[in-house]
Design a protein around this motif. Structure first.
Motif, PDB file in Angstrom:
ATOM      1  N   LYS A 110      -1.458   6.995   0.880  1.00 57.13           N
ATOM      2  CA  LYS A 110      -2.833   6.454   0.831  1.00 57.13           C
ATOM      3  C   LYS A 110      -3.223   5.836   2.163  1.00 57.13           C
ATOM      4  N   SER A 111      -2.247   5.231   2.826  1.00 67.74           N
ATOM      5  CA  SER A 111      -2.548   4.551   4.093  1.00 67.74           C
ATOM      6  C   SER A 111      -3.036   5.540   5.146  1.00 67.74           C
ATOM      7  N   LEU A 143       0.857  -1.186   0.000  1.00 66.33           N
ATOM      8  CA  LEU A 143       0.000   0.000   0.000  1.00 66.33           C
ATOM      9  C   LEU A 143       0.894   1.237   0.000  1.00 66.33           C
ATOM     10  N   LEU A 173      -0.716  -3.826   4.091  1.00 63.02           N
ATOM     11  CA  LEU A 173      -2.056  -3.787   4.673  1.00 63.02           C
ATOM     12  C   LEU A 173      -2.623  -5.197   4.766  1.00 63.02           C
TER      13      LEU A 173
END
Ligand code: GTP
Ligand code: MN
Ligand code: MN
Ligand code: MN
Ligand code: MN
Ligand code: MN
Length: 210
Positions: free
Chosen positions: A24-25, A20, A112
């Protein structure tokens, strides 16, 4: 806030993790639990006993639960991952974060696990040989020394003539979560070892474990 025993259940294997993007995380919902761990290392030209290239020093720790891992820990609700990482570094190894704190540039990868709602961030940070020695000495004064952390250790990066002692034997220890894979990925990312050297050590270690 999770109970301590629930913490111990998190990320206990490395299956079901997908890559990921770090940025974005950060926009995942609040249900996701984030943990950050970091590999502090220095490079070295030293030759040990006129025989083994030391390559460098890599810092890992013996955890309270008897398995090896990297310093770091759970990010608190609303806390920025990097702030959480530096907080844990201070608690667990006494890192002077104003001088030697991790930065965004030290981020290596994020994975993730959707089912577990778990996000694992991994960082690598290079320091000088002199700084590494200072960090090692300071860890004895850390708040979590003797509690969460039973001590920090260096990872042997060489392999001895029997093909097992050294890094392969080290890799035969037990590790928390995917810390063993993080170590291998970190050694490759930082180019402390070549891909072929890592693969060889891994093969030898797995043969020993079988
Ligand atoms: P508390 O302060 O007691 O909550 O612990 P902590 O915040 O220091 O958490 P910890 O370092 O144990 O990390 C949280 C979770 O991440 C653990 O439940 C482990 O499963 C996992 N974990 C711990 N160390 C590592 C590591 O080196 N690599 C990876 N990938 N996961 C780890
Ligand atoms: Mn001796
Ligand atoms: Mn901790
Ligand atoms: Mn921790
Ligand atoms: Mn913690
Ligand atoms: Mn803690």
């Amino acid at each position: 806030c999770l109970e301590n025993e629930e913490y111990a259940q998190l990320g206990d294997d490395d299956s079901d993790f997908v890559d990921l993007e770090y940025e974005k995380s950060k926009s995942l919902s609040e249900e996701y639990i984030h943990a950050c761990h970091g590999m502090i290392f220095s490079r070295s030209e030293k030759i040990l006993w006129n025989t083994f290239k030391l390559r460098g020093c890599v810092l890992m720790q013996m955890r309270f639960d008897g398995v090896l891992g990297f310093p770091g820990g759970l990010v608190e609700k609303g806390e920025d991952p990097l702030i959480g990482l530096n907080r844990e570094m201070e608690e667990e190894i006494g890192l002077e974060v104003n001088k030697h704190g991790f930065t965004d540039a030290d981020h290596m990868h994020t994975v993730l696990n959707k089912r577990k709602r778990l996000v694992l961030h991994f960082f690598t940070k290079e320091v000088s040989e002199e700084e590494f020695l200072v960090l090692e000495k300071n860890h004895l004064k850390a708040e979590e020394y003797g509690i969460e952390v039973m001590g920090i250790i260096r990872v042997p990066l060489f392999t001895m003539s029997d093909g097992l002692r050294g890094l392969p034997a080290f890799l035969s220890n037990q590790f928390i979560g995917n810390a063993r894979n993080q170590l291998l990925a970190g050694l490759k990312h930082t180019q402390l070892l070549k891909r072929e050297e890592i693969e060889k050590a891994l093969e030898s270690s797995n043969k020993h474990l079988a």
